[in-house]
Design a protein around this motif. Structure first.
Motif, PDB file in Angstrom:
ATOM      1  N   ILE A 130       0.834  -1.199   0.000  1.00 55.33           N
ATOM      2  CA  ILE A 130       0.000   0.000   0.000  1.00 55.33           C
ATOM      3  C   ILE A 130       0.870   1.251   0.000  1.00 55.33           C
ATOM      4  O   ILE A 130       1.839   1.357   0.753  1.00 55.33           O
ATOM      5  N   TYR A 131       0.530   2.166  -0.899  1.00 54.77           N
ATOM      6  CA  TYR A 131       1.210   3.451  -1.011  1.00 54.77           C
ATOM      7  C   TYR A 131       0.213   4.563  -0.683  1.00 54.77           C
ATOM      8  O   TYR A 131      -0.972   4.465  -1.025  1.00 54.77           O
ATOM      9  N   ILE A 132       0.703   5.616  -0.060  1.00 58.32           N
ATOM     10  CA  ILE A 132      -0.131   6.800   0.121  1.00 58.32           C
ATOM     11  C   ILE A 132       0.440   7.941  -0.700  1.00 58.32           C
ATOM     12  O   ILE A 132       1.648   8.031  -0.930  1.00 58.32           O
ATOM     13  N   ARG A 133      -0.468   8.777  -1.169  1.00 60.56           N
ATOM     14  CA  ARG A 133      -0.096   9.863  -2.070  1.00 60.56           C
ATOM     15  C   ARG A 133       0.639  10.949  -1.296  1.00 60.56           C
ATOM     16  O   ARG A 133       0.189  11.373  -0.237  1.00 60.56           O
ATOM     17  N   LYS A 134       1.776  11.387  -1.810  1.00 58.79           N
ATOM     18  CA  LYS A 134       2.523  12.477  -1.195  1.00 58.79           C
ATOM     19  C   LYS A 134       2.989  13.425  -2.281  1.00 58.79           C
ATOM     20  O   LYS A 134       3.809  13.064  -3.118  1.00 58.79           O
ATOM     21  N   ASN A 135       2.451  14.653  -2.261  1.00 62.03           N
ATOM     22  CA  ASN A 135       2.794  15.658  -3.254  1.00 62.03           C
ATOM     23  C   ASN A 135       2.591  15.074  -4.649  1.00 62.03           C
ATOM     24  O   ASN A 135       1.506  14.662  -4.995  1.00 62.03           O
ATOM     25  N   ASN A 136       3.662  14.985  -5.436  1.00 59.88           N
ATOM     26  CA  ASN A 136       3.526  14.455  -6.800  1.00 59.88           C
ATOM     27  C   ASN A 136       3.989  13.008  -6.906  1.00 59.88           C
ATOM     28  O   ASN A 136       4.174  12.483  -7.998  1.00 59.88           O
ATOM     29  N   GLY A 137       4.170  12.347  -5.772  1.00 59.79           N
ATOM     30  CA  GLY A 137       4.623  10.969  -5.802  1.00 59.79           C
ATOM     31  C   GLY A 137       3.910  10.122  -4.772  1.00 59.79           C
ATOM     32  O   GLY A 137       2.780  10.420  -4.372  1.00 59.79           O
ATOM     33  N   LEU A 162      -4.157  12.189   9.655  1.00 59.83           N
ATOM     34  CA  LEU A 162      -5.143  11.339   8.997  1.00 59.83           C
ATOM     35  C   LEU A 162      -5.299  11.669   7.524  1.00 59.83           C
ATOM     36  O   LEU A 162      -5.519  10.781   6.696  1.00 59.83           O
ATOM     37  N   ASP A 163      -5.159  12.958   7.170  1.00 54.76           N
ATOM     38  CA  ASP A 163      -5.348  13.340   5.775  1.00 54.76           C
ATOM     39  C   ASP A 163      -4.318  12.694   4.854  1.00 54.76           C
ATOM     40  O   ASP A 163      -4.521  12.583   3.648  1.00 54.76           O
ATOM     41  N   GLN A 164      -3.193  12.240   5.418  1.00 54.60           N
ATOM     42  CA  GLN A 164      -2.181  11.581   4.598  1.00 54.60           C
ATOM     43  C   GLN A 164      -2.680  10.250   4.046  1.00 54.60           C
ATOM     44  O   GLN A 164      -2.187   9.757   3.039  1.00 54.60           O
ATOM     45  N   TRP A 165      -3.670   9.650   4.727  1.00 51.87           N
ATOM     46  CA  TRP A 165      -4.214   8.366   4.291  1.00 51.87           C
ATOM     47  C   TRP A 165      -5.421   8.528   3.377  1.00 51.87           C
ATOM     48  O   TRP A 165      -6.028   7.542   2.979  1.00 51.87           O
ATOM     49  N   ALA A 166      -5.768   9.762   3.043  1.00 52.67           N
ATOM     50  CA  ALA A 166      -6.996   9.995   2.283  1.00 52.67           C
ATOM     51  C   ALA A 166      -6.878   9.578   0.818  1.00 52.67           C
ATOM     52  O   ALA A 166      -7.890   9.397   0.144  1.00 52.67           O
ATOM     53  N   GLU A 167      -5.656   9.418   0.314  1.00 56.59           N
ATOM     54  CA  GLU A 167      -5.485   9.061  -1.097  1.00 56.59           C
ATOM     55  C   GLU A 167      -4.288   8.137  -1.243  1.00 56.59           C
ATOM     56  O   GLU A 167      -3.233   8.381  -0.660  1.00 56.59           O
ATOM     57  N   GLY A 168      -4.458   7.077  -1.998  1.00 55.80           N
ATOM     58  CA  GLY A 168      -3.352   6.152  -2.171  1.00 55.80           C
ATOM     59  C   GLY A 168      -3.647   5.072  -3.198  1.00 55.80           C
ATOM     60  O   GLY A 168      -4.618   5.146  -3.956  1.00 55.80           O
ATOM     61  N   THR A 169      -2.805   4.066  -3.192  1.00 52.53           N
ATOM     62  CA  THR A 169      -2.923   2.941  -4.133  1.00 52.53           C
ATOM     63  C   THR A 169      -2.661   1.642  -3.380  1.00 52.53           C
ATOM     64  O   THR A 169      -1.721   1.549  -2.583  1.00 52.53           O
ATOM     65  N   LEU A 170      -3.510   0.650  -3.639  1.00 56.76           N
ATOM     66  CA  LEU A 170      -3.353  -0.668  -3.027  1.00 56.76           C
ATOM     67  C   LEU A 170      -3.106  -1.704  -4.110  1.00 56.76           C
ATOM     68  O   LEU A 170      -3.816  -1.758  -5.112  1.00 56.76           O
ATOM     69  N   GLN A 171      -2.082  -2.526  -3.882  1.00 57.66           N
ATOM     70  CA  GLN A 171      -1.807  -3.658  -4.763  1.00 57.66           C
ATOM     71  C   GLN A 171      -1.952  -4.939  -3.950  1.00 57.66           C
ATOM     72  O   GLN A 171      -1.535  -4.994  -2.797  1.00 57.66           O
ATOM     73  N   CYS A 172      -2.573  -5.958  -4.546  1.00 53.53           N
ATOM     74  CA  CYS A 172      -2.761  -7.237  -3.854  1.00 53.53           C
ATOM     75  C   CYS A 172      -2.542  -8.394  -4.823  1.00 53.53           C
ATOM     76  O   CYS A 172      -2.924  -8.312  -5.999  1.00 53.53           O
ATOM     77  N   MET A 173      -1.945  -9.460  -4.311  1.00 56.51           N
ATOM     78  CA  MET A 173      -1.931 -10.744  -5.000  1.00 56.51           C
ATOM     79  C   MET A 173      -2.598 -11.749  -4.069  1.00 56.51           C
ATOM     80  O   MET A 173      -2.502 -11.635  -2.842  1.00 56.51           O
ATOM     81  N   PHE A 174      -3.308 -12.721  -4.655  1.00 58.74           N
ATOM     82  CA  PHE A 174      -4.123 -13.645  -3.873  1.00 58.74           C
ATOM     83  C   PHE A 174      -3.569 -15.061  -3.994  1.00 58.74           C
ATOM     84  O   PHE A 174      -3.249 -15.526  -5.083  1.00 58.74           O
ATOM     85  N   HIS A 175      -3.491 -15.721  -2.839  1.00 57.14           N
ATOM     86  CA  HIS A 175      -2.919 -17.068  -2.819  1.00 57.14           C
ATOM     87  C   HIS A 175      -3.850 -18.028  -2.078  1.00 57.14           C
ATOM     88  O   HIS A 175      -4.470 -17.681  -1.066  1.00 57.14           O
ATOM     89  N   ARG A 176      -3.940 -19.245  -2.635  1.00 56.78           N
ATOM     90  CA  ARG A 176      -4.659 -20.320  -1.971  1.00 56.78           C
ATOM     91  C   ARG A 176      -4.019 -21.629  -2.396  1.00 56.78           C
ATOM     92  O   ARG A 176      -3.625 -21.798  -3.554  1.00 56.78           O
ATOM     93  N   GLU A 177      -3.912 -22.551  -1.474  1.00 54.62           N
ATOM     94  CA  GLU A 177      -3.198 -23.801  -1.782  1.00 54.62           C
ATOM     95  C   GLU A 177      -3.883 -24.572  -2.894  1.00 54.62           C
ATOM     96  O   GLU A 177      -3.233 -25.120  -3.791  1.00 54.62           O
ATOM     97  N   HIS A 178      -5.211 -24.654  -2.857  1.00 50.78           N
ATOM     98  CA  HIS A 178      -5.950 -25.352  -3.910  1.00 50.78           C
ATOM     99  C   HIS A 178      -7.067 -24.431  -4.402  1.00 50.78           C
ATOM    100  O   HIS A 178      -7.871 -23.942  -3.612  1.00 50.78           O
ATOM    101  N   CYS A 179      -7.106 -24.205  -5.690  1.00 52.33           N
ATOM    102  CA  CYS A 179      -8.195 -23.408  -6.267  1.00 52.33           C
ATOM    103  C   CYS A 179      -8.351 -23.795  -7.731  1.00 52.33           C
ATOM    104  O   CYS A 179      -7.409 -24.250  -8.376  1.00 52.33           O
TER     105      CYS A 179
END
Length: 351
Positions: A130-137, A162-179
């Motif tokens: 998870i990244y939070i938005r800061k200025n232009n990066g 708290l306002d620092q968490w108001a904008e950001g980007t979340l990346q996720c990968m999902f894992h399961r032993e059997h699917c």
């Protein structure tokens, strides 16, 4: 430039001063004066009482709070940060990935610190970044893994951060032993209007948390039964844009160009008796600022704020805030209609 707790300050436009006892937001602090009463004051209305020490002790109208991802949670192990979701959560909430902002003080929801959780309401283990938005990066806020049907504490944030968490980007990968089918990775930007943190109604009882929280769905996961496997999941297609929210000021319009906002405390909270004097005035000033900003952004020409008479402290604080705006005029409201307990504001919209 930034404030620090304990800084001695003087009022810029009137006699007196005090000590900074609380940082309320990026442009407002709490100043405790000689009689022990705490006043919310705009940063632009203060000057340092002492000029010695680090240059960072100085502050001005450009005061800003630097990004400060607290290290408090870094002392916790991953297991200590993880909490299983309530047993009924998966049935009552849609399967998906969420961010949850949980006030530590469940009685008074718009003050104090908040715990910020990443919620994994899916049958997959989620590896997140998870990244939070800061200025232009972006600033890397946290990464790790959260088990199925669990949440992980990302941060305990003070209100001023708290306002620092108001904008950001979340990346996720999902894992399961059997699917039967591999989940596609998740990459989602999110944004929360900062004003949402200041309205009690936005904190609702959440089955995912078991407490009142402001919960943001990052991505919904939908199930699709195929063949004999009833546990296959896929990332749902993005839903269409939600209806545009009406501006806050819309509910206070009394004619086409004029709004009337009552700042009496009983109009703003049902828990008046349990509040301190500083909390009471803070609520009124927050509501005033939100309505004023909403009026300006919505093109409203005139707003009447009914603040009452009382000891006159609220009126003084409102007028201090208004002096920081170069596009408003203000004066006493109609005595015939409001007595001496109202301020009328004319907004010169920049077109």
């Amino acid at each position: 430039m930034k404030f620090e707790l304990g800084d001695k300050v003087k009022f810029l436009n009137e006699k007196g001063g005090g000590v900074i006892s609380r940082i309320i937001s990026s442009n407002m602090v709490g100043v405790t004066i000689e009689n022990g009463f705490e006043l919310p004051v705009m940063a632009s209305e203060l000057i340092p009482a002492e000029t010695g020490g680090s240059a960072e002790k100085m502050f001005n109208k450009n005061y800003d709070i630097e990004v400060d991802i607290s290290s408090e949670n870094q002392t916790l192990t991953n297991d200590q940060r993880i909490i299983e979701l309530p047993a009924f959560a998966s049935r009552e909430a849609k399967e998906g990935i969420y961010l949850a902002f949980v006030p530590q003080d469940q009685k008074w929801l718009i003050t104090g610190s908040l715990d910020i959780y990443l919620v994994n309401n899916t049958p997959f283990e989620a590896l997140y970044n998870i990244y939070i938005r800061k200025n232009n990066g972006y600033l890397g806020a946290d990464y790790g893994n959260v088990p199925p049907l669990s949440r992980i504490l990302l941060e305990t944030a003070n209100r001023e951060h708290l306002d620092q968490w108001a904008e950001g980007t979340l990346q996720c990968m999902f894992h399961r032993e059997h699917c039967a089918e591999i989940m596609q990775p998740l990459h989602r930007d999110y944004k929360v209007k900062q004003m949402k943190f200041l309205k009690e109604d936005n904190y609702t009882d959440s089955p995912l948390i078991g407490q009142k929280a402001l919960v943001l769905m990052i991505s919904e996961i939908s199930s699709a039964q195929q063949g004999v496997d009833d546990t296959m999941f896929r990332i749902a297609k993005p839903v269409g844009k939600p209806e545009k929210e009406k501006p806050l000021i819309a509910q206070f319009m009394i004619d086409e160009d004029t709004a009337e906002v009552d700042l009496h405390l009983h109009k703003l909270t049902a828990d008046e008796a349990s509040l301190s004097n500083s909390q009471k005035i803070e609520i009124q000033i927050h509501h005033f600022s939100r309505c004023l900003e909403s009026a300006i952004s919505s093109g409203v020409s005139k707003v009447i704020f009914i603040h009452g008479v009382g000891a006159g402290i609220l009126k003084v604080e409102l007028h201090k805030i208004l002096r920081a705006y170069d596009n408003v005029e203000f004066y006493d409201g109609s005595i015939a209609k409001y007595g001496v307990g109202a301020t009328e504001i004319v907004i010169h919209q920049h077109r």
